[in-house]
Design a protein around this motif. Structure first.
Motif, PDB file in Angstrom:
ATOM      1  N   GLU A  26      40.094  34.769  24.178  1.00  0.00           N
ATOM      2  CA  GLU A  26      40.118  34.905  25.559  1.00  0.00           C
ATOM      3  C   GLU A  26      40.423  36.274  26.362  1.00  0.00           C
ATOM      4  OE1 GLU A  26      42.897  30.992  27.116  1.00  0.00           O
ATOM      5  OE2 GLU A  26      43.900  31.900  25.347  1.00  0.00           O
ATOM      6  N   PHE A  27      40.664  37.242  25.285  1.00  0.00           N
ATOM      7  CA  PHE A  27      41.103  38.328  25.733  1.00  0.00           C
ATOM      8  C   PHE A  27      39.769  38.983  26.703  1.00  0.00           C
ATOM      9  CE2 PHE A  27      40.587  43.138  25.149  1.00  0.00           C
ATOM     10  CZ  PHE A  27      41.782  43.450  25.854  1.00  0.00           C
ATOM     11  N   GLY A  28      40.453  39.386  27.871  1.00  0.00           N
ATOM     12  CA  GLY A  28      39.734  40.066  28.896  1.00  0.00           C
ATOM     13  C   GLY A  28      38.441  39.090  29.681  1.00  0.00           C
ATOM     14  N   ILE A  69      35.772  44.493  31.375  1.00  0.00           N
ATOM     15  CA  ILE A  69      34.517  43.819  32.391  1.00  0.00           C
ATOM     16  C   ILE A  69      33.219  43.740  31.834  1.00  0.00           C
ATOM     17  CG2 ILE A  69      36.104  44.542  34.402  1.00  0.00           C
ATOM     18  CD1 ILE A  69      34.117  46.755  34.747  1.00  0.00           C
ATOM     19  N   HIS A  70      33.175  44.767  30.796  1.00  0.00           N
ATOM     20  CA  HIS A  70      31.995  44.677  30.003  1.00  0.00           C
ATOM     21  C   HIS A  70      31.403  43.289  29.205  1.00  0.00           C
ATOM     22  CE1 HIS A  70      32.466  49.370  29.981  1.00  0.00           C
ATOM     23  NE2 HIS A  70      32.300  48.701  31.194  1.00  0.00           N
ATOM     24  N   GLU A  71      32.474  42.451  28.972  1.00  0.00           N
ATOM     25  CA  GLU A  71      32.268  41.373  28.263  1.00  0.00           C
ATOM     26  C   GLU A  71      31.612  40.238  29.154  1.00  0.00           C
ATOM     27  OE1 GLU A  71      35.907  39.528  26.497  1.00  0.00           O
ATOM     28  OE2 GLU A  71      37.005  41.785  26.837  1.00  0.00           O
ATOM     29  N   ILE A 103      33.222  55.944  31.949  1.00  0.00           N
ATOM     30  CA  ILE A 103      33.224  54.704  31.165  1.00  0.00           C
ATOM     31  C   ILE A 103      32.433  55.088  29.784  1.00  0.00           C
ATOM     32  CG2 ILE A 103      33.542  53.325  32.919  1.00  0.00           C
ATOM     33  CD1 ILE A 103      30.731  52.408  32.530  1.00  0.00           C
ATOM     34  N   GLY A 104      33.022  54.175  28.945  1.00  0.00           N
ATOM     35  CA  GLY A 104      31.962  54.108  27.672  1.00  0.00           C
ATOM     36  C   GLY A 104      31.635  52.485  27.673  1.00  0.00           C
ATOM     37  N   ILE A 105      30.422  52.347  27.344  1.00  0.00           N
ATOM     38  CA  ILE A 105      29.759  50.967  27.553  1.00  0.00           C
ATOM     39  C   ILE A 105      30.443  50.159  26.378  1.00  0.00           C
ATOM     40  CG2 ILE A 105      27.896  49.425  27.458  1.00  0.00           C
ATOM     41  CD1 ILE A 105      28.191  50.871  30.020  1.00  0.00           C
ATOM     42  N   GLY A 106      30.964  48.851  26.865  1.00  0.00           N
ATOM     43  CA  GLY A 106      31.599  48.261  25.505  1.00  0.00           C
ATOM     44  C   GLY A 106      33.212  48.632  25.507  1.00  0.00           C
ATOM     45  N   VAL A 129      23.752  49.386  35.887  1.00  0.00           N
ATOM     46  CA  VAL A 129      24.506  49.816  36.838  1.00  0.00           C
ATOM     47  C   VAL A 129      25.704  50.520  36.968  1.00  0.00           C
ATOM     48  CG1 VAL A 129      25.591  48.517  38.948  1.00  0.00           C
ATOM     49  CG2 VAL A 129      23.447  47.761  38.460  1.00  0.00           C
ATOM     50  N   LEU A 130      26.275  50.062  35.643  1.00  0.00           N
ATOM     51  CA  LEU A 130      27.497  50.654  35.332  1.00  0.00           C
ATOM     52  C   LEU A 130      27.227  52.078  34.849  1.00  0.00           C
ATOM     53  CD1 LEU A 130      29.136  47.742  33.289  1.00  0.00           C
ATOM     54  CD2 LEU A 130      30.286  48.742  35.293  1.00  0.00           C
TER      55      LEU A 130
END
Length: 355
Positions: A119-121, A185-187, A178-181, A195-196
């Motif tokens: 469930e994390f995130g 919110i990247h999940e 940011i770093g993707i991943g 966009v990010l």
């Protein structure tokens, strides 16, 4: 042939009301908090901030997300209102904590508990940050401004303690790198990597433009071991490249690192490569290399919940005039007739503190 990719449509999101929160509004410190922390560099830094404000030079604060978890929001907001911070740079976790605090008055989940259950995130309301970023990019905004606008103009009961929302109202940039991943919110199924990336790169260019005003200014790094030093280093190289073409220099400015890592008293000299602390980027980048041409650096070891309020009190002693509160008058952004949607999220019921 392309490699298989994870299908995010399979994910099950849950409301934040189902999550146990490690931090609630109780952690937010009032400005009346008097820390027991003292350091001889604090009055010097307070004076340098006041001088930089008078010159119109950059007053930049780089920060890790733990600065918000330490409950220092009111001190950051007041420093912005006083004009002593002209830009805040965060990593991707900072806006998440800021959003959740503003929305439900609580933040932070147990990684050990929720990663075990899968469930994390994966919380519905937090994932709506992605929608705010999309709307911001459509308006030509960076990641920080887009999220700040959504909080400032949306149904967020605790927006008064949102650093991003208050910065938006004050027209002070908060840049998010940011770093993707890297971030929860990247999940989410509504995360758009393009966009990010565009929003965060816009913020990087805003940061680099701001660094052009660093001569005579101040850079403070609170607890950012990688993002802060690396983004600052590249942006400073870009700014100096342009300055040199015009016969100008960006060399005389003040830097300070606030962190927990024990450094030698002679921290203005780079550690040898045989010392593992050589790879502690704030030391070699912020305290040594980038001030080698005429700047001055300081290192303050301590917990952010103590050091940031202590810096604020050092400023207060030199400049006791209270900061103006933008909430007493209509925001100029509202007067401009912003078309931003305020339906990113509905007003939630604030949770009780949970153990």
């Amino acid at each position: 042939m392309p490699y298989p990719q994870f299908d995010r449509r399979q994910l099950r999101l849950q409301p934040l009301s189902q999550r146990q929160h490690d931090l609630t509004l109780d952690v937010i410190q009032p400005l009346s908090t008097v820390p027991s922390f003292h350091h001889p560099a604090l009055p010097i830094l307070a004076e340098r901030l006041l001088q930089a404000r008078q010159r119109g030079a950059a007053r930049i604060l780089l920060m890790g997300a733990h600065v918000l978890r330490a409950g220092t929001q009111r001190f950051l907001i007041d420093l912005m209102r006083r004009g002593l911070i002209s830009l805040i740079a965060m990593n991707g976790a900072g806006p998440i904590h800021d959003w959740e605090f503003a929305l439900i008055g609580a933040t932070t989940e147990s990684v050990a508990r929720y990663v075990s259950s899968g469930e994390f995130g994966l919380w519905e309301e937090t994932g709506r940050i992605n929608d705010a970023v999309v709307q911001g990019v459509r308006a030509g905004m960076g990641l920080g401004e887009g999220i700040g606008r959504a909080i400032a103009e949306g149904c967020f009961p605790y927006k008064d303690i949102s650093v991003l929302a208050q910065a938006y109202l004050l027209r002070i940039p908060v840049t998010v790198h940011i770093g993707i991943g890297y971030d929860i919110i990247h999940e989410h199924p509504n995360a758009d990597g393009a966009v990010l990336g565009r929003a965060s790169y816009t913020d990087f260019l805003i940061f680099a433009e701001h660094i052009r005003q660093l001569e005579g200014g101040v850079v403070l790094n609170f607890g950012s071991a990688v993002m802060g030093p690396e983004v600052y280093l590249k942006a400073l190289a870009m700014a100096r490249n342009v300055a040199h073409q015009h016969g100008q220099r960006i060399a005389r400015f003040t830097t300070a690192v606030f962190d927990l890592v024990p450094l030698d008293d002679d921290y203005r000299r780079q550690a040898p490569k045989s010392d593992p602390r050589y790879y502690f980027r704030p030391w070699k980048t912020i305290l040594v290399r980038t001030v080698a041409d005429g700047g001055e650096s300081f290192y303050i070891a301590g917990d952010h919940k103590d050091t940031l309020p202590a810096l604020w009190h050092a400023v207060q002693r030199l400049d006791p005039q209270p900061a103006p509160d933008p909430s007493v008058a209509p925001s100029p952004r509202t007067a401009e007739g912003s078309t931003a949607s305020t339906s990113i999220t509905d007003t939630p019921t604030p949770p009780a503190a949970q153990s």
